[in-house]
Design an enzyme around this catalytic site. Structure first.
Site, PDB file in Angstrom:
ATOM      1  N   HIS A  89     -16.621  32.121  66.884  1.00 42.95           N
ATOM      2  CA  HIS A  89     -17.025  32.820  65.668  1.00 42.95           C
ATOM      3  C   HIS A  89     -17.082  34.329  65.903  1.00 42.95           C
ATOM      4  CE1 HIS A  89     -20.364  33.453  62.413  1.00 42.95           C
ATOM      5  NE2 HIS A  89     -19.168  33.731  61.943  1.00 42.95           N
ATOM      6  N   GLU A  92     -13.615  35.725  65.980  1.00 39.60           N
ATOM      7  CA  GLU A  92     -13.119  35.838  64.594  1.00 39.60           C
ATOM      8  C   GLU A  92     -13.530  37.171  63.988  1.00 39.60           C
ATOM      9  OE1 GLU A  92     -15.167  35.110  60.563  1.00 39.60           O
ATOM     10  OE2 GLU A  92     -15.168  33.233  61.711  1.00 39.60           O
ATOM     11  N   HIS A  93     -14.813  37.520  64.138  1.00 39.03           N
ATOM     12  CA  HIS A  93     -15.323  38.770  63.561  1.00 39.03           C
ATOM     13  C   HIS A  93     -14.654  39.984  64.182  1.00 39.03           C
ATOM     14  CE1 HIS A  93     -18.932  38.084  60.915  1.00 39.03           C
ATOM     15  NE2 HIS A  93     -18.663  36.840  61.301  1.00 39.03           N
ATOM     16  N   GLU A 174     -19.975  43.686  65.462  1.00 36.24           N
ATOM     17  CA  GLU A 174     -19.749  42.327  64.970  1.00 36.24           C
ATOM     18  C   GLU A 174     -20.741  41.340  65.572  1.00 36.24           C
ATOM     19  OE1 GLU A 174     -17.980  41.867  62.450  1.00 36.24           O
ATOM     20  OE2 GLU A 174     -17.146  43.883  62.475  1.00 36.24           O
ATOM     21  N   GLU A 181     -25.788  36.752  60.249  1.00 32.19           N
ATOM     22  CA  GLU A 181     -25.274  35.584  59.531  1.00 32.19           C
ATOM     23  C   GLU A 181     -25.979  34.313  59.991  1.00 32.19           C
ATOM     24  OE1 GLU A 181     -20.937  33.469  59.213  1.00 32.19           O
ATOM     25  OE2 GLU A 181     -21.008  35.662  59.154  1.00 32.19           O
TER      26      GLU A 181
END
Length: 858
Positions: A89, A92-93, A174, A181
């Site tokens: 994840h 990805e960022h 990020e 998040e």
């Protein structure tokens, strides 16, 4: 979860619609052979660059002037090691959210983002074909006139993902976004999903590798750690690019080469691990313990052409992990069954899930398509039975049996899922298990086979009629799942031809053998040698609304399900399904319209209706009718019956508090029209794929009908005529049967929905806000249990009948239909309904005094 939004601006209105040339089905004659190989969509383009990057292109017409590009990297959270939980994840960022090339898509009417799952990370851009010009950009966007092509920009942004720069500042930015998040997704719904997946996949990494990751690990990774994961997985031979939209494949291929050819070819091989990735590289690197079918109790990997990769003892040690969720012995046989209960004070309802995991079976031949069609017929028939059972006894707010291929989980998940009242969880679990077992033990009736086979044909016929008018996003979702599971991606016409062939050749015995196999883990549950469910899980509030603790445990849950699976069941009885609810001869000839629509509604409204292509008139009984043909809604139609009043009318027509809300729900729960029972009327609707929804708002009650417009293959009237027959029966005084059991279900259902809402933070906050804004007016607040219990069937019937006056209603019909013929049918079916005896001249629709407009200002 993905991170960071993108885009900016609304998409421009589409240019004048272009009707794409229809493609004739490819080699449909080959489908006459049982071993026929299913032909691929003729416009489906697939290729591979020299560096190993695969791409798939599908031209699609709707919406015109736009496209979607998705880059799928086969690296997700299941690829993480023990000390990397959440790194997929974070990569990805860092790889996309901070990309300068991605920022070039902002302000162009594009949407762009990314997301990470167990099996992959996907980066996407949904864009117009051309960017708006710099000067007067907003006007250019709204007018649909653009400048430079957007596909190169989108591909450049996606390509940068494979060659991302990991600057320390970018990584830290990020990292903070991911941690933020993490706090946002920690909802009760997310916790429930985690509990379900932890139980279902307790034997492998999916139970331990949720994409959001672990906070303590996310905080400690260095830039080198992030770069290492990216370098291992973000290679062109480990990715697949999809482009779907209003594009020319040759042009797209050329632009893909321009954008991605510069990415270096990997110097090391990309080995396939000995797990389910060997079946499809789209799958996560796991193995499963299978339930049912030829692989029951094994953890082997099925390969193409019937080959099997047997899981070695070393591979089992690598991929089969110690169970997070302990097994519970079956109360009769002692056979261990994975059962789990999750309780939490924030849960609003009880839910139950009974799972069996099977291997994904590729659909590439007519025989395989035929087997999949048989499954769909069984699932459709069982779902309708469950729906009918739900209406008979108010145990469930939702119940469903499904068998779905899941690329993200590398298996086909067979599941019985239900939500209901925690106070009656034992009855609900037993009822759902019994009905599922009945289908597995006895199968369908002959009429069910015919009815649901015809419904599947109608459904595929509608998709064929739509052609490439499905939205790009819908096409792409279907395409990605089809490619991932190694199914053949067919054009809609060919798929319809294959479905016709499959349905025409399926017999009752064959379909019932499929039903028994699908539900083997329920039919023979308790037999020591039979297939065991993969998992049972219940999620429940800790207490009921009155504070009473919910008495449930894994052992008790298993005992209730096991007992229900051994109770005697009887086969389903055949039921006569009407082809029509009434004959046309029962309605009078179209009554004369006493005045023109302009006289009734005014010249301005009449001119506006004509300008919009709406056929509008007011009938002698006062009902308003509006009809508009929408040819682009291929073989689909919708009808809305609107009754002025709603909850606002309760005081004006002197009805009990809540009578409108519970009355509308009673209308939904009922459906019997003399001489037809509720079950017969429901199956009449199922035959025609008619969906019905009744909603009560503050100022109106609406009944929405969605339907296919052609007549069903089982015979009888068309969808629009069937919907108008339902409207006639609802409006006709004395035709609709107000049944006590429907009222009971409506009241209980309303109380459960209210309790669920008020126990949530959002519902409680909304209630407090409405109390303040509306001066505690009880008509616009949630109906309390005491007020709901005080209602009688006579209360709700009186309230609804006051609103079901033809003079108080408006009927709007739209869709792919003949407007003149639809208007004629509407006039006949609605115009033949008399006003109720003693009805007042002035109705709520005429602006009769109501509680809000009669009250003098403060």
């Amino acid at each position: 979860g993905g991170g960071g939004g993108g885009g900016g601006g609304s998409p421009p209105p589409p240019p004048p619609r272009r009707i794409a040339a229809r493609i004739a089905p490819v080699a449909v004659d080959t489908l006459l052979k049982p071993d026929a190989v299913l032909p691929t969509h003729p416009r489906f383009v697939k290729g591979t660059l020299d560096n190993g990057l695969e791409y798939v292109i599908l031209p699609n017409a709707s919406p015109a002037g736009r496209f979607e590009a998705h880059l799928e990297v086969f690296a997700g959270s299941a690829d993480e090691r023990e000390d990397q939980q959440g790194i997929a994840h974070l990569v990805e960022h860092v790889a996309y959210m901070g990309s300068r090339k991605r920022e070039r898509l902002f302000g162009t009417g594009s949407q762009t983002n990314a997301y990470t799952d167990f099996h992959h990370t996907v980066f996407y851009a949904c864009c117009p074909l051309e960017a708006p010009q710099t000067e007067g950009a907003l006007n250019q966007l709204l007018l649909g006139r653009g400048g430079s092509p957007m596909l190169p920009r989108a591909l450049d942004a996606l390509c940068e993902v494979l060659e991302a720069q990991f600057q320390p500042a970018r990584v830290e930015k990020e990292r903070a976004a991911v941690l933020s998040e993490m706090s946002m997704v920690n909802t009760i719904e997310y916790r429930v999903e985690c509990q379900i997946l932890r139980t279902l996949h307790a034997e492998n990494a999916l139970a331990r590798r949720f994409p959001i990751g672990l906070e303590d690990q996310i905080r400690t990774w260095t830039v080198d750690d992030v770069v290492r994961f990216h370098g291992e997985h973000y290679r062109p031979d480990n990715a697949l690019l999809y482009v779907v939209g209003d594009v020319d494949p040759a042009d797209v291929e050329a632009r893909i080469r321009t954008a991605f050819d510069g990415v270096p070819k990997p110097t090391t091989p990309n080995p396939v691990p000995p797990c389910l990735k060997a079946q499809s590289r789209h799958f996560p690197p796991v193995v499963h313990e299978w339930s049912g079918g030829e692989f029951d109790g094994r953890a082997d990997v099925p390969l193409a052409d019937g080959a099997v990769l047997e899981t070695s003892e070393d591979d089992k040690k690598r991929y089969l992990l110690p169970l997070d969720v302990p097994a519970v012995p079956h109360p009769a046989t002692g056979v261990p069954v994975r059962a789990h209960v999750f309780q939490h004070e924030l849960l609003q309802q009880f839910s139950f899930h009974l799972f069996a995991k099977r291997p994904v079976e590729a659909i590439t031949t007519l025989a395989e398509h035929r087997a999949a069609t048989a499954k769909r017929i069984v699932l459709s028939a069982l779902q309708v039975r469950l729906n009918v059972m739900t209406r008979t006894e108010p145990l469930f707010s939702f119940v469903e049996f499904q068998h779905l291929d899941s690329a993200r989980e590398a298996c086909a998940v067979c599941s019985l899922d239900m939500n209901g009242d925690a106070g009656r969880w034992e009855d609900a679990v037993a009822a759902a298990v019994r009905e599922t077992r009945r289908m597995g033990a006895f199968g369908l009736t002959q009429s069910e086979l015919e009815r649901f086979g015809a419904a599947l044909v109608t459904d595929s016929e509608q998709l064929a009629a739509m052609g490439d008018q499905l939205a790009h996003g819908e096409q792409l979702t279907h395409l990605m799942e089809t490619v991932a599971c190694d199914h053949t991606f067919m054009d809609p016409d060919t798929a319809h031809a294959a479905t016709l062939q499959a349905v025409a050749t399926l017999g009752l015995e064959e379909v019932n053998d499929v039903a028994k196999d699908l539900m083997a883990h329920v039919v023979d549950f308790g037999d020591p040698d039979a297939a065991r469910p993969s998992a049972l899980i219940a999620c429940s509030p800790a207490t009921l609304a009155d504070g009473t603790p919910v008495d449930i445990s894994a052992e008790k849950l298993l005992a209730v399900a096991a007992a229900a699976a051994t109770e005697p069941v009887e086969p389903e009885e055949e039921l006569l399904i009407p082809e029509n609810l009434m004959e046309r001869s029962e309605v009078a000839d179209a009554p004369d319209v006493p005045r023109s629509f302009a006289d009734v509604a005014g010249a301005d409204e009449a001119d506006a209706a004509r300008a919009l292509g709406v056929r509008a008139q007011k009938l002698a009984n006062g009902a308003r009718i509006m009809v508009k043909a929408l040819p682009h809604e291929a073989q689909r139609g919708a009808l809305r019956l609107t009754m002025a009043g709603g909850r606002d009318s309760e005081e004006a027509i002197r009805c009990a508090l809540g009578a409108a809300a519970v009355g509308a729900r009673t209308l939904q729960e009922g459906g019997a029209f003399d001489p037809w029972s509720r079950e017969q009327v429901e199956l009449f609707c199922v035959d025609r794929l008619i969906m019905v929804e009744v909603v009560c708002t503050e100022e109106a009650v609406t009944v929405d009908f969605g339907f296919p417009t052609p007549p069903p293959r089982t015979g009888g009237c068309s969808g629009v005529e069937a919907a108008l027959q339902l409207v006639h029966k609802i409006l006709m005084p004395g035709a609709f049967l107000w049944e006590p059991d429907a009222f009971k279900r409506a009241r209980i259902g309303h109380e459960q929905a209210t309790e669920t809402s008020l126990r949530s933070m959002e519902g409680a906050a909304q209630e407090a806000l409405l109390e303040s804004l509306l001066g505690n007016d009880p008509r616009f607040l949630s109906l309390g249990k005491g007020d709901a219990d005080a209602l009688t069937l006579e209360d709700v019937q009186k309230c609804m009948l006051a609103q079901l006056d033809p003079k108080n209603v408006e009927i709007s019909v739209v869709g792919d239909l003949d407007a003149a013929e639809t208007e004629r049918l509407a006039v006949a079916y609605v115009g033949s309904v008399p006003r109720p005896e003693g009805a007042p001249e002035t109705t709520l629709a005429d602006g009769a005094p109501t509680a809000t407009n009669a009250r003098p200002p403060a």
